[in-house]
Design an enzyme around this catalytic site. Structure first.
Site, PDB file in Angstrom:
ATOM      1  N   ASP A   1       0.845  -1.198   0.000  1.00 20.59           N
ATOM      2  CA  ASP A   1       0.000   0.000   0.000  1.00 20.59           C
ATOM      3  C   ASP A   1       0.881   1.250   0.000  1.00 20.59           C
ATOM      4  O   ASP A   1       1.950   1.246  -0.608  1.00 20.59           O
ATOM      5  CB  ASP A   1      -0.936  -0.057   1.225  1.00 20.59           C
ATOM      6  CG  ASP A   1      -2.276   0.613   0.971  1.00 20.59           C
ATOM      7  OD1 ASP A   1      -2.284   1.818   0.747  1.00 20.59           O
ATOM      8  OD2 ASP A   1      -3.310  -0.076   1.004  1.00 20.59           O
TER       9      ASP A   1
ATOM     10  N   HIS B   1      -3.664   6.068   3.426  1.00 13.88           N
ATOM     11  CA  HIS B   1      -4.357   4.877   2.921  1.00 13.88           C
ATOM     12  C   HIS B   1      -3.745   3.595   3.489  1.00 13.88           C
ATOM     13  O   HIS B   1      -4.452   2.702   3.964  1.00 13.88           O
ATOM     14  CB  HIS B   1      -4.286   4.894   1.392  1.00 13.88           C
ATOM     15  CG  HIS B   1      -5.191   3.933   0.701  1.00 13.88           C
ATOM     16  ND1 HIS B   1      -4.834   2.626   0.467  1.00 13.88           N
ATOM     17  CD2 HIS B   1      -6.425   4.079   0.172  1.00 13.88           C
ATOM     18  CE1 HIS B   1      -5.818   2.027  -0.176  1.00 13.88           C
ATOM     19  NE2 HIS B   1      -6.802   2.883  -0.372  1.00 13.88           N
TER      20      HIS B   1
ATOM     21  N   SER C   1     -10.889  -1.011  -0.973  1.00  9.65           N
ATOM     22  CA  SER C   1      -9.602  -0.921  -0.274  1.00  9.65           C
ATOM     23  C   SER C   1      -9.766  -1.253   1.205  1.00  9.65           C
ATOM     24  O   SER C   1      -8.849  -1.766   1.829  1.00  9.65           O
ATOM     25  CB  SER C   1      -9.042   0.499  -0.354  1.00  9.65           C
ATOM     26  OG  SER C   1      -8.469   0.746  -1.591  1.00  9.65           O
TER      27      SER C   1
END
Ligand SMILES: *[C@@H]1O[C@H](CO)[C@@H](O)[C@H](O)[C@H]1NC(C)=O
Ligand SMILES: *[C@@H]1O[C@H](CO)[C@@H](O)[C@H](O)[C@H]1NC(C)=O
Ligand SMILES: *[C@@H]1O[C@H](CO)[C@@H](O)[C@H](O)[C@H]1NC(C)=O
Ligand SMILES: *[C@@H]1O[C@H](CO)[C@@H](O)[C@H](O)[C@H]1NC(C)=O
Ligand SMILES: *[C@@H]1O[C@H](CO)[C@@H](O)[C@H](O)[C@H]1NC(C)=O
Ligand SMILES: *[C@@H]1O[C@H](CO)[C@@H](O)[C@H](O)[C@H]1NC(C)=O
Ligand SMILES: *[C@@H]1O[C@H](CO)[C@@H](O)[C@H](O)[C@H]1NC(C)=O
Ligand SMILES: *[C@@H]1O[C@H](CO)[C@@H](O)[C@H](O)[C@H]1NC(C)=O
Length: 766
Positions: free
Chosen positions: A163, A240, A547
Site C-alpha cells: 500500500d 491509505h 480498499s
C-alpha cells in the site's frame, strides 16, 4: 476568516477523498511520452528461478541483457529491479525494439509493459459475529472462546500489506504485550526519509520497505516528492496504507471516536498479528507493476503469511495484459501465501471486477450496520434521515436549491442549501463566505460523509432523497428545514447492502471463474490514518472502498492460517466462501445497491458476507494445489513451454484440454450452457473423521442441477477426499442472462454451500 478556513478544509477534504477513492492514478504520465527517446519500463518475466542463490539469478539477468545493449554498462544501467526470490525476471528501461528482441529470447516467457495502478472499524468485528474480545492486548487471559481466542489473536501471523506505507507513530502499531518476532521472519525494516528502522520498527511493525524505482523510471522522475509532501521511505503520506494495515492487524486503541461519533475501541481483525508494510504507492502519483513485482518478490522471501493488496488496475479490457500482471501474485500463492485483493470501486456496472485470476481472494464491499443518522425535517413536517458527522446544536433555516450552472440568482444568505454532487462547485468555500449556514449534499449511494466542524453538512444516501427535497422546494413559497445533530446508530441494522461502488462480476477475462469471491464491510470504516490526511481526527478517520473491505478479509485469513497452518490458499478461500452469510447476521436479506435495488447475487458478493467464526470450522473444503492453476493457464492459452517455465518444471497441458468448469473452485459458474454439461468437484473433509454429508440443491431458474452421488460418506482418516459430479441441464429454452442457485453439502452441523451461476447459450432452433 473562520468560515473560509473551515470551508477550505471541506474543499480539501473533498478533493483529497476523491483522489484517494477514485483516482490515485496518473495515466497521463505514462502516456505523455515523458521518456523522450521512446524508452519505457518493461518487465521481463522468466518464470520460476533456475538457481537458489539470488546473486546468481541476478547475474544471469545482467548477462542476458548485455547481448541486447552496446555496452555492458548500458545494460546494467537499464536494469531497475532484479526479481530473484519468489520468481525470476527483471524490470528494465528498454526501447520498443529492444523489448521486442528480448521477447524472442528462448528463456523469456513474456515482456510486459510497466503499468500504473490505483489504490482502489470499530463496529466491523462485532457486526460479523467474531467473538467478543478482551479489551486490551496486555490482558493475557481471554475468557471467551472462538477464533480470536484460539489463535491468540493471530500473534504468530505476519500480514504483508502492499500500500502507501505506514505512519509509524500511530498507536495501532504499538507492540505492548507482544512476544518476540516469529523466528521464521526473514524481512527487515529499511530506514529512509523520516523513518528510522531502529526507532520506528518494533515487535508489531516488523517490516517496512519502499519501492519507488519503477515509478521514477516510468515518469522519468518528473514529480517532485517534496512538493507532493511524500517521504522517500515507508512513512505513509496519504494515510491509505495506515488505514488498511490497521483494519487487517492493528493493535487495540481505546476511546477512539470521530468527532464524538462511532466511539469505542479500534482494532484490527488479527490484533496481535505482525505487520510488514511494503510501500508501492505514492501519494498523488500512483503505483507501478514493476514496483509491485519487487514487493511480491520480497514478501515471498520474507515469509509473510498473507498479502493484503488494496490495489487494482483498470477495468480489465485487455485480458492478456491483466493475466500477465497477475503472475507475480501467482508465485506468492504457489508458495502458500494467500493474496487478498480488492474487487475494485467500479460498480454497480456488470463486468467491472478487478483482480480476477483464480489465485486471488477477491473482496467486494458491503455497508456496515452502523450509520450516523441525522434527522432533517422540512417545513411541511416531512422527516428524512440522512448521514452526517454534525454534532452541534439543532438549526432551523430557510432552504434553497443551488445549481451552480444556472444563471438564476438566488438568495442563500442565512439559508441551508441543497446541492447535487454532480453539480458540486469546486469553490465551496465561497458558499460559506456568502453566508450559507448549512449544506445538504445529494449524492449517489454510499459515498462520503465529511465533517465541516461546527457547520451542518449532511449527506443523502441516494439521489432520490435529494430529488424529494428539491420537489418540496419547488412547490413551496418559503421552504425551510430543521437539522439535528447526528447520532451513532449501532445495530439492530439498517440492512446490509453490497455497496453501489463495489465492482461486480461476471469476470470479464474468464467468465467461468466466479469473481468477486467474498464480501466484507467497506463503507465508513474507522481506522488510523496519517495525521497529514486532512480527514484525520486525532490520527483516525473514516474511509470507504473495496480498499477497506480487503484488509478485513486479510485479518481473518491471518487468523485462519494461525489456526490451520497447513491449509492452502485455496482451502482458506473455500472455508470463507462456503460459510459466508447469505442473509445479514440478523437474518435480513442482503441487497445490492445500484441503479435499482435487488437482492445480492454471487456477482455482487461471491459466496456472501464473510463469517469468520464459521470459516474456522467449515467441515469440507474445495482444495486445490498448483494443478488447478495449471488447468486455468492451459485453458487461458499458455502453451506447455510457457507453463513449464512459469512453474520451473516440465509441465504438459493434458489432452484433451482440461475444462475450466472442472477447476476445483468453491463455486460453479457456467457462462454458456448449451444442452447440458457435467462437471466434477472434489471435497476434502477437515471436520470429524466419520461424517456423512447430503447434497441439497437449489437449481437456478430454468436449469436442472443433479448431483451424483447425493451422499458423501467419510469413514476413515485416510479417505478424506471424495469426488462428485454435477450435471446442469437446461429445462426450458427461453433463458438469457444469468440465473443463480446453490449446492450445499450438509451433515447437520456444517452447511458447506457454494454459489451456482448459469447462463444458457442463446440458440435458434432450426
Ligand atoms: C534514453 O532514455 C534513457 C532513460 O531515461 C536514458 O538513460 C538514455 O540515456 C536515453 N538515451 C538516449 C539516446 O537519449
Ligand atoms: C536511528 O536511531 C538510532 C537510535 O536512536 C540512532 O542511533 C541512529 O543514529 C538513528 N539513525 C539515523 C539515520 O538517524
Ligand atoms: C522540489 O520542491 C521543493 C519545494 O517546492 C523545492 O525546494 C525543490 O527544489 C524541488 N526539487 C526539484 C528537484 O525540483
Ligand atoms: C475519551 O476521550 C475523551 C476525549 O477524546 C476524553 O474526554 C475522555 O476522558 C476519554 N475517556 C477515557 C475513559 O479515557
Ligand atoms: C408541523 O408540526 C407542527 C408541530 O407538530 C405543527 O404545529 C405544524 O402546524 C405542522 N406543519 C404542517 C405544515 O403540517
Ligand atoms: C509458446 O508460447 C510462446 C510465447 O507465447 C511462443 O514464443 C512459443 O513459440 C510457443 N511455443 C510453442 C511450442 O507453441
Ligand atoms: C432433473 O433431471 C433428472 C435426471 O437428470 C430428472 O430425474 C428430474 O426429473 C429432473 N427434474 C426436473 C425438475 O426437471
Ligand atoms: C443449514 O441450512 C439449513 C437450510 O437452510 C438450515 O435449516 C440449518 O439451520 C443450517 N444449519 C446450520 C448448522 O447452519
Amino acid at each position: 476568516m473562520e468560515n473560509s478556513l473551515r470551508s477550505y478544509k471541506l474543499m480539501l477534504l473533498l478533493a483529497l477523498a476523491l483522489v484517494l477513492f477514485l483516482t490515485m492514478e496518473l495515466t497521463s504520465l505514462a502516456s505523455a511520452g515523458v521518456l523522450d527517446n521512446n524508452s519505457k519500463v518493461y518487465i521481463v518475466y522468466l518464470g520460476e528461478r533456475e538457481h537458489d542463490d539470488p546473486e546468481v539469478v541476478t547475474a544471469s539477468h545482467h548477462q542476458m541483457l548485455e547481448s541486447f545493449f552496446e555496452s555492458k554498462e548500458d545494460a546494467h544501467n537499464s536494469i531497475i529491479y532484479s526479481y530473484q526470490h519468489g520468481f525470476s525476471g527483471f524490470a528494465a528501461i528498454l526501447t520498443p525494439s529492444q523489448a521486442k528482441k528480448i521477447s524472442e529470447h528462448p528463456s523469456v516467457i513474456h515482456v510486459i509493459p510497466n503499468r500504473i495502478l490505483k489504490l482502489q472499524t470499530t463496529r466491523t468485528w462485532d457486526h460479523l459475529g467474531l467473538s467478543r474480545i478482551p479489551t486490551s492486548l496486555s490482558t493475557s487471559s481471554t475468557s471467551s472462546k472462538g477464533l480470536l481466542h484460539d489463535t491468540n489473536m493471530g500473534s504468530e501471523a505476519i500480514i504483508g500489506v502492499m500500500d502507501t506505507g505506514i505512519w509509524p507513530e500511530s498507536k495501532v502499531v504499538e507492540d505492548q504485550g507482544l512476544g518476540p518476532i516469529p523466528k521464521r521472519w526473514r524481512g527487515k525494516c529499511v530506514s529512509g526519509d523520516q523513518f528510522n528502522a531502529t526507532i520506528h520498527c518494533n515487535n508489531k511493525l516488523i517490516g517496512a520497505k519502499f519501492y519507488l524505482d519503477g515509478l521514477l523510471a516510468e515518469t522519468e522522475g518528473k514529480f517532485n516528492i517534496t512538493e507532493l509532501q511524500e517521504f522517500k521511505s515507508n512513512r505513509d503520506a496519504s494515510g491509505h496504507g495506515t488505514h488498511t494495515a490497521t483494519i487487517a492487524g492493528g493493535s487495540f486503541v481505546h476511546n477512539v471516536s470521530f468527532y464524538g461519533l462511532a466511539g469505542g475501541t479500534v482494532r484490527g481483525g488479527a490484533p496481535r498479528a505482525r505487520i510488514a508494510s511494503y510501500k508501492v504507492c505514492w501519494s498523488g502519483v500512483g503505483c507501478t507493476t514493476a514496483d509491485m513485482w519487487k514487493a511480491y518478490d520480497d514478501a515471498i522471501h520474507d515469509r509473510v503469511d498473507v498479502l493484503s493488496v488494496s490495489l487494482g488496475g483498470h477495468i480489465p479490457e485487455d485480458s492478456e495484459v491483466d493475466a500477465l500482471d497477475f503472475i507475480a501474485a501467482f508465485h506468492a500463492v504457489a508458495q502458500g501465501i494467500p493474496v487478498v485483493a480488492a474487487a475494485g470501486n467500479y460498480g454497480p456496472r456488470a463486468q467491472t471486477v478487478l483482480n480476477v485470476a483464480p489465485w486471488f481472494l477477491t473482496v467486494a464491499a458491503t455497508t456496515l450496520d452502523r450509520s450516523f443518522p441525522t434527522k432533517i425535517t422540512l417545513g411541511n413536517n416531512q422527516t428524512f434521515f440522512v448521514e452526517s458527522l454534525y454534532t452541534g446544536p439543532e438549526i432551523s433555516t430557510g432552504l434553497a436549491f443551488l445549481n451552480p450552472y444556472s444563471d438564476e440568482r438566488i438568495d442563500v444568505k442565512g439559508k441551508t442549501i441543497i446541492v447535487f454532487d454532480t453539480h458540486f462547485p469546486m469553490g465551496i468555500d465561497s458558499l460559506f463566505n456568502i453566508g450559507v449556514v448549512g449544506i445538504i449534499l445529494a449524492q449517489k449511494p454510499d459515498d462520503l460523509i465529511l465533517e465541516c466542524h461546527d457547520s451542518p453538512c449532511v449527506f443523502t444516501t441516494d439521489y432520490e432523497l435529494g430529488t424529494d427535497i428539491l420537489q418540496y422546494i419547488r412547490t413551496t413559497r418559503s421552504p425551510t428545514v430543521r437539522i439535528s445533530a447526528a447520532k451513532s446508530l449501532t445495530g439492530p441494522p439498517a440492512t446490509t447492502k453490497v455497496a453501489a461502488f463495489s465492482s461486480r462480476g461476471p469476470n470479464s477475462v474468464s467468465p467461468a471463474i466466479l469473481k468477486p469471491d467474498i464480501a466484507a464491510p467497506g463503507v465508513n470504516i474507522l481506522a488510523a490514518l496519517s495525521p497529514l490526511h486532512l480527514g484525520a481526527y486525532n490520527g483516525f478517520g473514516l474511509e470507504t472502498g473495496t480498499s477497506m473491505s480487503t484488509p478485513v478479509v486479510s485479518g481473518i485469513v491471518a487468523l485462519l492460517k494461525s489456526l490451520h497452518p497447513h491449509w492452502s490458499p485455496a482451502a482458506i478461500r473455500s472455508a470463507l466462501v462456503t460459510t459466508a452469510w447469505r442473509t445479514s447476521p440478523s437474518g435480513e436479506p442482503i441487497f445490492a445497491e445500484g441503479s435499482n435495488k435487488k437482492l445480492a447475487d454471487p456477482f455482487d458478493y461471491g459466496g456472501g458476507l464473510v463469517n469468520p467464526e464459521k470459516a474456522a470450522k467449515p467441515g469440507l473444503v474445495y482444495d486445490m494445489g498448483i494443478e488447478g492453476y495449471i488447468s486455468y493457464m492451459c485453458s487461458a492459452g499458455y502453451n506447455d513451454s510457457s507453463i513449464s517455465r512459469v512453474l520451473g518444471k516440465k509441465t504438459i497441458c493434458p489432452t484433451p484440454e482440461p475444462s475450466i468448469l472442472d477447476i476445483n473452485l468453491p463455486s460453479i459458474t457456467i457462462p454458456n450452457l448449451e444442452e447440458e454439461v457435467t462437471l466434477t468437484r472434489t471435497v476434502t473433509n477437515v471436520g470429524p473423521i466419520k461424517s456423512v454429508y447430503k447434497a441439497v440443491v437449489e437449481s437456478p431458474l430454468g436449469i436442472n442441477l443433479t448431483v451424483s452421488p447425493t451422499t458423501l460418506v467419510f469413514s476413515s482418516a485416510t479417505k478424506r477426499v471424495l469426488t462428485f459430479t454435477v450435471k446442469a441441464k437446461r429445462s426450458h429454452k427461453v433463458n438469457t442472462g444469468y440465473f443463480f442457485g446453490s449446492l450445499t453439502w450438509t451433515d447437520g452441523v456444517h452447511n458447506v454451500t457454494i454459489p451456482v451461476s448459469v447462463k444458457t447459450k442463446f440458440m435458434i432452433k432450426s
